[in-house]
Design a protein around this motif. Structure first.
Motif, PDB file in Angstrom:
ATOM      1  N   THR A 133       0.836  -1.204   0.000  1.00 32.70           N
ATOM      2  CA  THR A 133       0.000   0.000   0.000  1.00 32.70           C
ATOM      3  C   THR A 133       0.867   1.250   0.000  1.00 32.70           C
ATOM      4  O   THR A 133       0.590   2.231  -0.706  1.00 32.70           O
ATOM      5  N   THR A 185      -6.566   7.914   0.735  1.00 29.06           N
ATOM      6  CA  THR A 185      -7.532   7.045   1.414  1.00 29.06           C
ATOM      7  C   THR A 185      -7.679   5.773   0.603  1.00 29.06           C
ATOM      8  O   THR A 185      -7.389   5.751  -0.594  1.00 29.06           O
ATOM      9  N   THR A 186      -8.118   4.721   1.252  1.00 29.57           N
ATOM     10  CA  THR A 186      -8.265   3.440   0.560  1.00 29.57           C
ATOM     11  C   THR A 186      -9.663   2.876   0.748  1.00 29.57           C
ATOM     12  O   THR A 186     -10.395   3.269   1.659  1.00 29.57           O
ATOM     13  N   GLY A 187     -10.024   1.957  -0.115  1.00 34.06           N
ATOM     14  CA  GLY A 187     -11.331   1.308  -0.035  1.00 34.06           C
ATOM     15  C   GLY A 187     -11.441   0.259  -1.117  1.00 34.06           C
ATOM     16  O   GLY A 187     -10.431  -0.265  -1.600  1.00 34.06           O
ATOM     17  N   ASN A 220     -11.623  16.974  -3.171  1.00 28.55           N
ATOM     18  CA  ASN A 220     -11.114  15.781  -3.840  1.00 28.55           C
ATOM     19  C   ASN A 220     -11.564  15.703  -5.293  1.00 28.55           C
ATOM     20  O   ASN A 220     -11.060  14.872  -6.056  1.00 28.55           O
ATOM     21  N   SER A 249      -3.578  13.880   0.157  1.00 22.94           N
ATOM     22  CA  SER A 249      -4.236  12.957   1.092  1.00 22.94           C
ATOM     23  C   SER A 249      -4.560  11.648   0.387  1.00 22.94           C
ATOM     24  O   SER A 249      -5.034  11.638  -0.748  1.00 22.94           O
ATOM     25  N   ALA A 292     -13.669   4.344  -0.753  1.00 22.61           N
ATOM     26  CA  ALA A 292     -12.531   5.213  -0.434  1.00 22.61           C
ATOM     27  C   ALA A 292     -13.054   6.624  -0.168  1.00 22.61           C
ATOM     28  O   ALA A 292     -13.829   7.160  -0.954  1.00 22.61           O
ATOM     29  N   ALA A 293     -12.644   7.211   0.958  1.00 22.67           N
ATOM     30  CA  ALA A 293     -13.194   8.500   1.384  1.00 22.67           C
ATOM     31  C   ALA A 293     -12.898   9.595   0.367  1.00 22.67           C
ATOM     32  O   ALA A 293     -11.752   9.805  -0.033  1.00 22.67           O
ATOM     33  N   ASN A 323     -13.898  13.715  -0.174  1.00 27.29           N
ATOM     34  CA  ASN A 323     -14.467  14.891   0.485  1.00 27.29           C
ATOM     35  C   ASN A 323     -14.360  16.109  -0.430  1.00 27.29           C
ATOM     36  O   ASN A 323     -13.672  16.067  -1.453  1.00 27.29           O
ATOM     37  N   ASN A 365     -12.189  11.064  -9.343  1.00 27.74           N
ATOM     38  CA  ASN A 365     -13.116  11.284  -8.229  1.00 27.74           C
ATOM     39  C   ASN A 365     -13.973  12.516  -8.492  1.00 27.74           C
ATOM     40  O   ASN A 365     -13.450  13.582  -8.807  1.00 27.74           O
ATOM     41  N   MET A 404      -7.406   3.123  -4.304  1.00 29.85           N
ATOM     42  CA  MET A 404      -6.850   4.205  -3.494  1.00 29.85           C
ATOM     43  C   MET A 404      -7.254   5.541  -4.113  1.00 29.85           C
ATOM     44  O   MET A 404      -7.165   5.708  -5.330  1.00 29.85           O
TER      45      MET A 404
END
Length: 532
Positions: free
Chosen positions: A74, A219-221, A251, A217, A245-246, A248, A267, A205
């Motif tokens: 990761t 984030t993962t999911g 983004n 930043s 994956a977050a 906001n 995104n 990611m």
């Protein structure tokens, strides 16, 4: 204070009392000698709370080898892709003194500008913060259209804190994408992956610039779903990847990458009850982003395929009315005269179930398939007509730049369906005269009647019919008569057709609304409605 100390040291005092009771016959000579001051100080230190940190982790790498490997991998992905993601700041020039501009300076009360006094210079104001992805060695950047829309100046900041003025290459409003370009050295581009190969459950990611202050930043999911079409913009080309994956604010335009560090999505949006991330993020698939990117670079615009039809999804009542085997497909509500579909033999009421060898389940799927088809390509289209499949051939052309329409009210009539006892009860209509046609911006060859009003509580109201809808065709749902043969040419003909319907018949309407055509089924009239 004495009570507090006794309470705090209860255990110590209790221990001392037990020792005394254990020696009831001790004499003065046998009493312990007084300890020196140094010894008392040491005893006090022993009473203090001790802190000894544990230097050894409860588990070693050998205990959790798989998790340790995942952590290393990761980290590798993040280190590889972060340099390709940029922060984007836009500004818009706003002239001081414009009504409603809170940032503009105001003149003192009673003070007026002097004659011939030069107007104050516009004040730049930050308008948007977002993210973007470098996708070429020459400095091309893909981001969302809503990040850079209406911007007068666009600034890009790379991961090494270098700032560049960006040039806007082009935008795609219907796809919510934009392409920028910066001139820089040693720019690290991200490879664009094939989003059609993405699988639900796959690791992803997300990298971006949330809230404009937390750059780079990560984030993962996972990929939660594919082919999402929430219609953030009506009629847009949507085929989102859904991810956990977050994502906001800020983004938007950032990268969604797979385990190989390939760009598989841009995104774009979230679905949330709180305006914060709740596990529902959406990214534009990389194949769509690549299509827009290359089209804008080569042609200066997005070139999309055009079929020349208005479509809607097949709802349960429409499935029943057309005798369809399922609710899959795209129902044709209108055909553009002279367009590819018209030339290929497509008719209103057909249901497209296959396009160029690919199954069609929804209107959004068909819209996307057509848009990505090469101009001039001959395709085979399978339709269901009168409950039987037919295969047609047509040649795709380029989608016109504007297909918009609008509507405004007008006209009058002295007849309505208020006294009828069938599905059309409660609809008042009017003829389409020249004035009405002009106000509604209807084409010269469009025939039908305009709804002037709808009775509250009627079936028509319950099914969403509105004032100013144009009724282009009427027929019982069970009928197989072509819709083009059931046109109410004027109010009188509409009333005649309405009176022919029976109480137990549902009716299929072709309705023109705000430049688009929809099919609506009105259920059979309910006898108990008369008593309500």
């Amino acid at each position: 204070m004495m009570k507090r100390n006794v309470f705090h040291f209860t255990a110590v005092v209790a221990v001392g009392a037990l020792l005394s009771l254990g020696c009831p016959h001790a004499t003065a000579e046998e009493a312990p000698k007084a300890k020196p001051a140094e010894a008392k100080a040491k005893d006090k230190d022993k009473e203090k709370i001790q802190y000894t940190p544990e230097p050894v982790a409860p588990l070693t790498e050998n205990d959790v080898p798989l998790l340790e490997k995942i952590n290393r991998e990761t980290t590798k992905i993040a280190q590889a892709v972060v340099p390709s993601v940029v922060s984007i700041t836009t500004s818009k020039n706003v002239a001081p003194g414009i009504a409603g501009d809170d940032d503009a300076p105001a003149l003192p009360p009673g003070r007026r500008p002097r004659p011939n006094q030069p107007a104050p210079s516009p004040i730049p104001r930050d308008n948007s913060l977002g993210s973007g992805v470098i996708v070429s060695r020459e400095g091309h950047i893909v981001t969302n259209n809503h990040v850079v829309k209406d911007a007068d100046e666009i600034t890009v900041q790379t991961f090494d804190n270098k700032k560049y003025k960006a040039k806007l290459i082009g935008i795609d409003e219907m796809g919510d994408l934009a392409v920028l370009k910066i001139d820089g050295e040693n720019l690290q581009a991200l490879a664009i992956g094939d989003s059609s190969k993405v699988q639900v459950g796959e690791f992803v990611m997300a990298i971006g610039n949330p809230f404009g202050i937390f750059s780079e930043s990560v984030t993962t999911g996972i990929v939660s779903a594919k082919g999402r079409n929430p219609q953030f913009t009506r009629g847009s080309y949507e085929d989102f990847l859904q991810t956990t994956a977050a994502i906001n604010p800020g983004n938007s335009g950032g990268a969604l990458v797979n385990s190989r560090g390939e760009l598989i999505g841009i995104n774009t949006a979230i679905a949330s009850m709180s305006r914060g991330f709740q596990g529902l993020g959406f990214a534009i698939p990389s194949n769509l982003a690549r299509f827009t990117l290359e089209s804008l670079i080569r042609h200066g615009k997005v070139v999309r395929g055009f079929l020349g039809v208005d479509i809607q999804d097949v709802k349960p009542e429409l499935r029943e009315a057309f005798g369809l085997p399922s609710e899959e497909g795209a129902l044709i509500t209108d055909v553009t005269k002279g367009g590819p579909a018209d030339k290929g033999g497509v008719e209103r009421g057909d249901v497209i179930v296959e396009f160029d060898g690919q199954k069609v389940k929804t209107t959004s799927e068909l819209r996307l398939l057509v848009s990505l088809t090469n101009i001039g390509k001959e395709v085979k289209v399978t339709v269901i007509r009168n409950r039987k499949p037919h295969t047609l051939t047509m040649t795709i052309t380029e989608r016109p730049g504007s297909l918009a329409g609008g509507s405004t009210p007008g006209g009058a009539t002295d007849e309505d369906t208020g006294n009828l006892k069938n599905a059309l009860a409660g609809i008042k209509v009017q003829n389409i005269d020249d004035a009405t046609r002009g106000r509604l911006k209807l084409s010269a060859d469009l025939k039908g009647v305009v709804i002037a009003s709808i009775e509250p509580g009627s079936i028509a109201e319950a099914k969403g019919l509105r004032k100013d809808d144009v009724i282009e065709a009427i027929r019982p749902s069970s009928s197989v008569v072509p819709l083009d043969k059931t046109i109410p040419t004027d109010v009188r003909r509409f009333i005649e057709m309405a009176r022919e319907l029976k109480e137990d018949q549902s009716v299929l309407l072709v309705v023109r609304r705000a430049g688009s055509t929809v099919l609506i089924v009105l259920p059979a009239f309910k006898k108990d409605k008369e008593s309500k």
